[in-house]
Design a protein around this motif. Structure first.
Motif, PDB file in Angstrom:
ATOM      1  N   GLU A 129       0.820  -1.207   0.000  1.00  0.00           N
ATOM      2  CA  GLU A 129       0.000   0.000   0.000  1.00  0.00           C
ATOM      3  C   GLU A 129       0.857   1.262   0.000  1.00  0.00           C
ATOM      4  O   GLU A 129       0.554   2.239  -0.683  1.00  0.00           O
ATOM      5  CB  GLU A 129      -0.946   0.021   1.194  1.00  0.00           C
ATOM      6  CG  GLU A 129      -2.091  -0.953   1.068  1.00  0.00           C
ATOM      7  CD  GLU A 129      -3.127  -0.770   2.151  1.00  0.00           C
ATOM      8  OE1 GLU A 129      -3.930   0.185   2.049  1.00  0.00           O
ATOM      9  OE2 GLU A 129      -3.127  -1.579   3.086  1.00  0.00           O
ATOM     10  N   LYS A 130       1.936   1.232   0.762  1.00  0.00           N
ATOM     11  CA  LYS A 130       2.833   2.383   0.835  1.00  0.00           C
ATOM     12  C   LYS A 130       3.465   2.646  -0.532  1.00  0.00           C
ATOM     13  O   LYS A 130       3.505   3.792  -1.001  1.00  0.00           O
ATOM     14  CB  LYS A 130       3.910   2.120   1.886  1.00  0.00           C
ATOM     15  CG  LYS A 130       4.865   3.258   2.094  1.00  0.00           C
ATOM     16  CD  LYS A 130       5.880   2.928   3.165  1.00  0.00           C
ATOM     17  CE  LYS A 130       6.919   4.023   3.238  1.00  0.00           C
ATOM     18  NZ  LYS A 130       8.149   3.588   3.853  1.00  0.00           N
ATOM     19  N   GLU A 131       3.961   1.615  -1.185  1.00  0.00           N
ATOM     20  CA  GLU A 131       4.563   1.759  -2.508  1.00  0.00           C
ATOM     21  C   GLU A 131       3.531   2.224  -3.535  1.00  0.00           C
ATOM     22  O   GLU A 131       3.822   3.065  -4.393  1.00  0.00           O
ATOM     23  CB  GLU A 131       5.204   0.440  -2.945  1.00  0.00           C
ATOM     24  CG  GLU A 131       6.434   0.083  -2.139  1.00  0.00           C
ATOM     25  CD  GLU A 131       6.927  -1.341  -2.392  1.00  0.00           C
ATOM     26  OE1 GLU A 131       6.437  -2.018  -3.314  1.00  0.00           O
ATOM     27  OE2 GLU A 131       7.818  -1.776  -1.627  1.00  0.00           O
ATOM     28  N   PHE A 132       2.310   1.687  -3.429  1.00  0.00           N
ATOM     29  CA  PHE A 132       1.232   2.097  -4.331  1.00  0.00           C
ATOM     30  C   PHE A 132       0.951   3.585  -4.171  1.00  0.00           C
ATOM     31  O   PHE A 132       0.838   4.318  -5.151  1.00  0.00           O
ATOM     32  CB  PHE A 132      -0.029   1.271  -4.040  1.00  0.00           C
ATOM     33  CG  PHE A 132      -1.157   1.536  -4.995  1.00  0.00           C
ATOM     34  CD1 PHE A 132      -1.279   0.810  -6.159  1.00  0.00           C
ATOM     35  CD2 PHE A 132      -2.097   2.521  -4.716  1.00  0.00           C
ATOM     36  CE1 PHE A 132      -2.320   1.059  -7.040  1.00  0.00           C
ATOM     37  CE2 PHE A 132      -3.133   2.779  -5.587  1.00  0.00           C
ATOM     38  CZ  PHE A 132      -3.246   2.045  -6.750  1.00  0.00           C
ATOM     39  N   MET A 133       0.868   4.038  -2.935  1.00  0.00           N
ATOM     40  CA  MET A 133       0.595   5.446  -2.649  1.00  0.00           C
ATOM     41  C   MET A 133       1.718   6.342  -3.161  1.00  0.00           C
ATOM     42  O   MET A 133       1.467   7.396  -3.748  1.00  0.00           O
ATOM     43  CB  MET A 133       0.408   5.638  -1.137  1.00  0.00           C
ATOM     44  CG  MET A 133       0.210   7.060  -0.702  1.00  0.00           C
ATOM     45  SD  MET A 133      -1.346   7.717  -1.286  1.00  0.00           S
ATOM     46  CE  MET A 133      -1.403   9.245  -0.390  1.00  0.00           C
ATOM     47  N   GLU A 134       2.966   5.923  -2.949  1.00  0.00           N
ATOM     48  CA  GLU A 134       4.099   6.718  -3.409  1.00  0.00           C
ATOM     49  C   GLU A 134       4.124   6.806  -4.936  1.00  0.00           C
ATOM     50  O   GLU A 134       4.465   7.850  -5.490  1.00  0.00           O
ATOM     51  CB  GLU A 134       5.403   6.112  -2.895  1.00  0.00           C
ATOM     52  CG  GLU A 134       5.596   6.293  -1.399  1.00  0.00           C
ATOM     53  CD  GLU A 134       6.758   5.492  -0.833  1.00  0.00           C
ATOM     54  OE1 GLU A 134       7.399   4.721  -1.575  1.00  0.00           O
ATOM     55  OE2 GLU A 134       7.016   5.627   0.384  1.00  0.00           O
ATOM     56  N   THR A 135       3.752   5.737  -5.592  1.00  0.00           N
ATOM     57  CA  THR A 135       3.773   5.707  -7.056  1.00  0.00           C
ATOM     58  C   THR A 135       2.619   6.479  -7.667  1.00  0.00           C
ATOM     59  O   THR A 135       2.794   7.253  -8.605  1.00  0.00           O
ATOM     60  CB  THR A 135       3.733   4.247  -7.560  1.00  0.00           C
ATOM     61  OG1 THR A 135       4.860   3.555  -7.039  1.00  0.00           O
ATOM     62  CG2 THR A 135       3.743   4.171  -9.076  1.00  0.00           C
ATOM     63  N   HIS A 136       1.413   6.259  -7.146  1.00  0.00           N
ATOM     64  CA  HIS A 136       0.210   6.795  -7.783  1.00  0.00           C
ATOM     65  C   HIS A 136      -0.404   8.000  -7.083  1.00  0.00           C
ATOM     66  O   HIS A 136      -1.345   8.606  -7.597  1.00  0.00           O
ATOM     67  CB  HIS A 136      -0.844   5.686  -7.901  1.00  0.00           C
ATOM     68  CG  HIS A 136      -0.388   4.559  -8.755  1.00  0.00           C
ATOM     69  ND1 HIS A 136      -0.309   4.641 -10.128  1.00  0.00           N
ATOM     70  CD2 HIS A 136       0.050   3.325  -8.430  1.00  0.00           C
ATOM     71  CE1 HIS A 136       0.142   3.509 -10.610  1.00  0.00           C
ATOM     72  NE2 HIS A 136       0.372   2.696  -9.601  1.00  0.00           N
TER      73      HIS A 136
END
Length: 121
Positions: A18-25
């Protein structure tokens, strides 16, 4: 005690995803799910969004407000029932969905991490 430790590892894997998803998108998973629910182009009620996303009414209300403030959806009043709000994607929301769908979400890596947690039971 071991199952609790395994649950902790599952939670950590999901949190990291979720953290990586948020940082990316620059959008949360719940916000992305609201957009996904609306990708067919049809107007949706908050109830229909709740059912699709699987969150409580109060939580979906907060997510809808967040997605709306980012300019991805807009609300209108139903012509059939003035008490009901309908939500639709904006062109910016459609573009956001397209960009997310075109990106690599690394789902296989997430599945591998989760499978490793489950296999340790």
């Amino acid at each position: 005690m071991e199952p609790i430790c395994n649950l902790k590892d599952i939670y950590k894997a999901l949190y990291q995803f979720e953290k990586e998803f948020m940082e990316t998108h620059r959008i949360t998973i719940n916000e992305a799910m609201v957009l996904c629910c609306m990708k067919d182009g049809e107007m949706k009620t908050a109830g229909a969004i709740c059912e699709f996303v699987g969150l409580s009414n109060s939580r979906v209300s907060k997510v809808i407000t967040s997605v709306e403030s980012k300019g991805y959806i807009y609300r209108t009043i139903s012509t059939e029932d003035k008490r009901q709000m309908l939500f639709s994607l904006t062109s910016q929301g459609e573009e956001k969905i397209s960009r997310m769908q075109a990106s690599d979400l690394h789902i296989r890596e997430l599945y591998a991490r989760l499978a490793a947690c489950i296999q340790t039971e």
